[in-house]
Design an enzyme around this catalytic site. Structure first.
Site, PDB file in Angstrom:
ATOM      1  N   ARG A  47     116.718  59.696  22.217  1.00  0.00           N
ATOM      2  CA  ARG A  47     116.481  58.841  21.054  1.00  0.00           C
ATOM      3  C   ARG A  47     114.998  58.560  20.848  1.00  0.00           C
ATOM      4  O   ARG A  47     114.539  58.390  19.737  1.00  0.00           O
ATOM      5  CB  ARG A  47     117.254  57.532  21.258  1.00  0.00           C
ATOM      6  CG  ARG A  47     116.936  56.412  20.297  1.00  0.00           C
ATOM      7  CD  ARG A  47     117.432  56.756  18.911  1.00  0.00           C
ATOM      8  NE  ARG A  47     117.002  55.808  17.900  1.00  0.00           N
ATOM      9  CZ  ARG A  47     115.772  55.740  17.376  1.00  0.00           C
ATOM     10  NH1 ARG A  47     114.822  56.549  17.792  1.00  0.00           N
ATOM     11  NH2 ARG A  47     115.491  54.861  16.444  1.00  0.00           N
ATOM     12  N   TYR A  48     114.258  58.450  21.959  1.00  0.00           N
ATOM     13  CA  TYR A  48     112.843  58.058  21.904  1.00  0.00           C
ATOM     14  C   TYR A  48     111.962  59.247  22.284  1.00  0.00           C
ATOM     15  O   TYR A  48     112.434  60.191  22.918  1.00  0.00           O
ATOM     16  CB  TYR A  48     112.595  56.878  22.858  1.00  0.00           C
ATOM     17  CG  TYR A  48     113.416  55.660  22.513  1.00  0.00           C
ATOM     18  CD1 TYR A  48     113.030  54.831  21.472  1.00  0.00           C
ATOM     19  CD2 TYR A  48     114.593  55.360  23.197  1.00  0.00           C
ATOM     20  CE1 TYR A  48     113.786  53.718  21.133  1.00  0.00           C
ATOM     21  CE2 TYR A  48     115.358  54.247  22.861  1.00  0.00           C
ATOM     22  CZ  TYR A  48     114.946  53.433  21.826  1.00  0.00           C
ATOM     23  OH  TYR A  48     115.694  52.345  21.480  1.00  0.00           O
ATOM     24  N   ARG A  70     111.446  59.702  26.544  1.00  0.00           N
ATOM     25  CA  ARG A  70     112.437  59.352  27.568  1.00  0.00           C
ATOM     26  C   ARG A  70     113.849  59.651  27.090  1.00  0.00           C
ATOM     27  O   ARG A  70     114.116  59.624  25.889  1.00  0.00           O
ATOM     28  CB  ARG A  70     112.300  57.889  27.973  1.00  0.00           C
ATOM     29  CG  ARG A  70     112.376  56.906  26.823  1.00  0.00           C
ATOM     30  CD  ARG A  70     111.616  55.625  27.200  1.00  0.00           C
ATOM     31  NE  ARG A  70     111.762  54.551  26.238  1.00  0.00           N
ATOM     32  CZ  ARG A  70     111.079  54.477  25.099  1.00  0.00           C
ATOM     33  NH1 ARG A  70     110.250  55.425  24.758  1.00  0.00           N
ATOM     34  NH2 ARG A  70     111.252  53.454  24.283  1.00  0.00           N
ATOM     35  N   CYS A 102     132.851  53.201  36.613  1.00  0.00           N
ATOM     36  CA  CYS A 102     132.098  52.024  37.051  1.00  0.00           C
ATOM     37  C   CYS A 102     132.857  51.365  38.194  1.00  0.00           C
ATOM     38  O   CYS A 102     134.026  51.667  38.430  1.00  0.00           O
ATOM     39  CB  CYS A 102     131.968  51.010  35.913  1.00  0.00           C
ATOM     40  SG  CYS A 102     130.864  51.557  34.599  1.00  0.00           S
ATOM     41  N   CYS A 152     133.148  45.981  32.281  1.00  0.00           N
ATOM     42  CA  CYS A 152     132.761  44.837  31.452  1.00  0.00           C
ATOM     43  C   CYS A 152     133.550  44.934  30.156  1.00  0.00           C
ATOM     44  O   CYS A 152     133.560  45.986  29.514  1.00  0.00           O
ATOM     45  CB  CYS A 152     131.269  44.884  31.127  1.00  0.00           C
ATOM     46  SG  CYS A 152     130.212  45.151  32.559  1.00  0.00           S
ATOM     47  N   CYS A 210     131.772  46.381  26.997  1.00  0.00           N
ATOM     48  CA  CYS A 210     131.036  47.633  27.239  1.00  0.00           C
ATOM     49  C   CYS A 210     130.646  48.327  25.933  1.00  0.00           C
ATOM     50  O   CYS A 210     131.484  48.579  25.067  1.00  0.00           O
ATOM     51  CB  CYS A 210     131.894  48.584  28.066  1.00  0.00           C
ATOM     52  SG  CYS A 210     131.064  50.176  28.363  1.00  0.00           S
ATOM     53  N   ARG A 212     129.742  51.309  25.723  1.00  0.00           N
ATOM     54  CA  ARG A 212     130.190  52.703  25.762  1.00  0.00           C
ATOM     55  C   ARG A 212     131.678  52.822  26.089  1.00  0.00           C
ATOM     56  O   ARG A 212     132.103  53.793  26.704  1.00  0.00           O
ATOM     57  CB  ARG A 212     129.359  53.489  26.779  1.00  0.00           C
ATOM     58  CG  ARG A 212     128.136  54.038  26.137  1.00  0.00           C
ATOM     59  CD  ARG A 212     127.302  54.929  27.018  1.00  0.00           C
ATOM     60  NE  ARG A 212     125.929  54.588  26.695  1.00  0.00           N
ATOM     61  CZ  ARG A 212     125.086  54.010  27.519  1.00  0.00           C
ATOM     62  NH1 ARG A 212     125.424  53.769  28.765  1.00  0.00           N
ATOM     63  NH2 ARG A 212     123.882  53.702  27.116  1.00  0.00           N
ATOM     64  N   ASP A 245     126.471  44.290  21.091  1.00  0.00           N
ATOM     65  CA  ASP A 245     126.626  45.392  20.138  1.00  0.00           C
ATOM     66  C   ASP A 245     127.907  45.256  19.304  1.00  0.00           C
ATOM     67  O   ASP A 245     128.843  44.569  19.694  1.00  0.00           O
ATOM     68  CB  ASP A 245     126.638  46.734  20.880  1.00  0.00           C
ATOM     69  CG  ASP A 245     125.263  47.105  21.416  1.00  0.00           C
ATOM     70  OD1 ASP A 245     124.261  46.684  20.805  1.00  0.00           O
ATOM     71  OD2 ASP A 245     125.203  47.795  22.452  1.00  0.00           O
ATOM     72  N   ASP A 269     119.907  45.984  19.538  1.00  0.00           N
ATOM     73  CA  ASP A 269     119.984  47.445  19.521  1.00  0.00           C
ATOM     74  C   ASP A 269     120.591  47.791  18.163  1.00  0.00           C
ATOM     75  O   ASP A 269     121.778  47.573  17.925  1.00  0.00           O
ATOM     76  CB  ASP A 269     120.822  47.972  20.690  1.00  0.00           C
ATOM     77  CG  ASP A 269     120.331  49.340  21.160  1.00  0.00           C
ATOM     78  OD1 ASP A 269     119.744  50.079  20.338  1.00  0.00           O
ATOM     79  OD2 ASP A 269     120.550  49.680  22.331  1.00  0.00           O
ATOM     80  N   LYS A 278     116.299  50.081  20.039  1.00  0.00           N
ATOM     81  CA  LYS A 278     116.076  48.711  20.503  1.00  0.00           C
ATOM     82  C   LYS A 278     114.962  48.044  19.702  1.00  0.00           C
ATOM     83  O   LYS A 278     113.859  48.560  19.638  1.00  0.00           O
ATOM     84  CB  LYS A 278     115.669  48.739  21.972  1.00  0.00           C
ATOM     85  CG  LYS A 278     116.760  49.299  22.865  1.00  0.00           C
ATOM     86  CD  LYS A 278     116.348  49.199  24.318  1.00  0.00           C
ATOM     87  CE  LYS A 278     117.457  49.673  25.230  1.00  0.00           C
ATOM     88  NZ  LYS A 278     117.675  51.127  25.115  1.00  0.00           N
TER      89      LYS A 278
HETATM   90  C1  LIG Z   1     117.747  51.846  26.164  1.00  0.00           C
HETATM   91  C2  LIG Z   1     117.497  53.265  26.007  1.00  0.00           C
HETATM   92  C3  LIG Z   1     116.383  53.869  26.589  1.00  0.00           C
HETATM   93  C4  LIG Z   1     115.364  53.111  27.398  1.00  0.00           C
HETATM   94  O1  LIG Z   1     114.693  52.174  26.599  1.00  0.00           O
HETATM   95  P1  LIG Z   1     113.502  51.302  27.207  1.00  0.00           P
HETATM   96  O2  LIG Z   1     113.157  50.370  26.102  1.00  0.00           O
HETATM   97  O3  LIG Z   1     112.421  52.269  27.555  1.00  0.00           O
HETATM   98  O4  LIG Z   1     114.027  50.604  28.411  1.00  0.00           O
HETATM   99  C5  LIG Z   1     116.213  55.214  26.387  1.00  0.00           C
HETATM  100  N1  LIG Z   1     117.077  55.935  25.647  1.00  0.00           N
HETATM  101  C6  LIG Z   1     118.138  55.367  25.051  1.00  0.00           C
HETATM  102  C7  LIG Z   1     119.038  56.204  24.218  1.00  0.00           C
HETATM  103  C8  LIG Z   1     118.391  54.000  25.208  1.00  0.00           C
HETATM  104  O5  LIG Z   1     119.459  53.452  24.618  1.00  0.00           O
END
Ligand SMILES: *Cc1c(COP(=O)(O)O)cnc(C)c1O
Length: 444
Positions: free
Chosen positions: A115-116, A119, A128, A132, A135, A137, A296, A333, A340
């Site tokens: 997504r980012y 990372r 798990c 929860c 959840c 997911r 969520d 989110d 986020k």
């Molecule tokens: C939460 C999340 C992350 C990590 O986000 P940070 O703000 O760096 O902790 C990375 N990828 C996805 C898809 C996420 O939902």
């Protein structure tokens, strides 16, 4: 070590020998998942019994350790609400979504969410230690027929190898710490073989549901893969037991920085004073509050939702009132895959061209004079500016400020504004990119 909190065992476990109770395998194999089992530990309400007897409910499983934290006389116990389903879970609500974060759309290969820019989130298991009720997911988690999928894992590793922009891999699921130790070790080894992966993170509620799983042996294994970070998930001070404190201490001593991600839940932790105690207790066991999430828009979690304003009120009650280390970021989110988004009280009250007006947590309003002279940062002589990492299509508002981009356009903007006749008058201005982020420069 913090003041130990004497942990509880529900009455039915009184005769379980300590070596069994403290054995994570025993805890996992004695998890409770039916109305009949659970009723032996705590009397169920009508609503809980109804939910537990419903077919097709999101999976229930509770470790003997965690269920023992419940005050069985209290139908509103905050631990109870997190893990025992109630009839409201079956209710739909407006805005409910199955995959509210649009994770599936962001998956280049199954189980990997990119997504980012730098990372990825890697879903390494669907299992798990306990489940929860809120959840995010629940659409994929808990399926008893599925755990670690080797074929998917190989595809994930291949994607990571060919995607050098990824420098941070976040292992989640499900819960990575319920994987067989050998599999987890192999997974970390394979990730560490990829040179551009700088840090690995684990998101796990195992320390909370099953602290006995965090053995010295596990910590020694994890310590081979540094830099490794870990986020736990505690929502209420009642979850901070001697066992959790000791598990965190073992991880911290193994060099693993610990954070906490909690979820803001109606009837569980939607209280400023409770949150203050929670974050202070977390810092005492060397866990840094990282994120507090708005709940969520997920199926089954409607009754847990609070207004976003509750989260802002909580941050207002933390920032300035307690150690900065203890203050998490409050995060919405964004539904639809927006990712986020931090939300917080406003501290900037107003501004002019030479001063800003700010207020502090006490409501003290003051000014900060802007400098009259500022030798502007020069990107041409700055080696960091020269070597910045490209973030194709994701540089966002930073890209606008940087001067690389001129605008971000909503989808359909050009079509909407192309009402004909304008082309011949604004020939030059019309050379913008057709959709999404424009470069501000001619595209032809
Ligand atoms: C939460 C999340 C992350 C990590 O986000 P940070 O703000 O760096 O902790 C990375 N990828 C996805 C898809 C996420 O939902």
């Amino acid at each position: 070590m913090p003041t130990p909190i004497v942990s509880k065992r529900a009455a039915i476990y009184a005769d379980v020998p300590d070596e069994k109770w403290n054995d994570w395998r025993w805890q996992l194999s004695h998890r409770l998942n039916t109305a009949e089992d659970i009723e032996k530990v705590i009397p169920l309400t009508e609503s809980e019994r109804k939910a537990l007897q419903t077919q097709g409910l999101f999976r229930v499983d509770i470790t003997p350790y965690f269920i023992s934290l419940i005050d069985s006389d209290d139908p509103n116990d905050p631990v109870r609400k997190q893990i025992i389903p109630v009839a409201e879970e079956l209710n739909a609500f407006t805005a409910m979504m199955e995959d509210s974060l649009a994770e599936d759309r962001h998956s280049p290969v199954p189980g990997l969410v990119h997504r980012y820019p730098d990372r990825v989130l890697m879903l390494v298991t669907t299992q798990c230690a306990s489940y929860c009720r809120y959840c995010t997911r629940s659409r994929i988690v808990g399926d008893p027929g599925q755990t670690f999928n080797r074929q998917e894992f190989e595809m994930q590793i291949e994607y990571l190898k060919r995607t050098p922009q990824v420098r941070d891999v976040l292992l989640s699921g499900g819960d990575p710490l319920v994987l067989a130790p050998k599999i987890l070790e192999e997974l970390l080894t394979r990730l560490r073989e990829i040179p551009h992966i700088e840090i690995v993170r684990i998101g796990s509620r195992v320390p909370v549901f099953l602290p006995m799983r965090v053995t010295q042996e596990l910590c020694d294994m994890l310590a081979k893969f540094h830099p490794l970070w870990l986020n736990i998930h505690v929502n209420h001070p009642n979850e901070i037991t001697r066992e959790l404190a000791e598990a965190c201490d073992r991880m911290t001593r193994a060099g693993i920085p610990l954070g906490n991600q909690s979820v803001l839940l109606a009837g569980v932790n939607d209280c400023v004073h409770l949150q203050r105690e929670l974050v202070q207790k977390l810092t005492r066991i060397r866990v840094r509050p990282y994120y507090l999430y708005q709940c969520d828009l997920v199926e089954g979690a409607g009754h847990f939702r609070t207004p976003v304003a509750k989260g802002i009120e909580i941050i207002e009650g933390l920032r300035g009132h307690t150690s900065g280390y203890a203050v998490p970021q409050f995060i919405v989110d964004a539904p639809g895959g927006g990712g986020k988004i931090p939300v917080m009280p406003n501290y900037l009250v107003s501004m002019s061209d030479h001063k800003i007006i700010v207020r502090n947590y006490e409501g003290f309003v003051t000014t900060y004079e802007e400098p009259t002279q500022y030798a502007m940062h020069d990107p041409k002589t700055c080696k960091f500016c020269q070597n910045k990492r490209p973030e194709p299509g994701q540089s966002g508002l930073t890209g606008l400020l940087d001067g690389d981009e001129m605008f971000i356009k909503p989808e359909g903007f050009d079509e909407l504004h192309d009402r004909g006749g304008i082309q011949h008058r604004l020939k030059d201005e019309n050379k913008w990119k057709p959709l999404g982020i424009g470069s501000g420069e001619s595209t032809d």
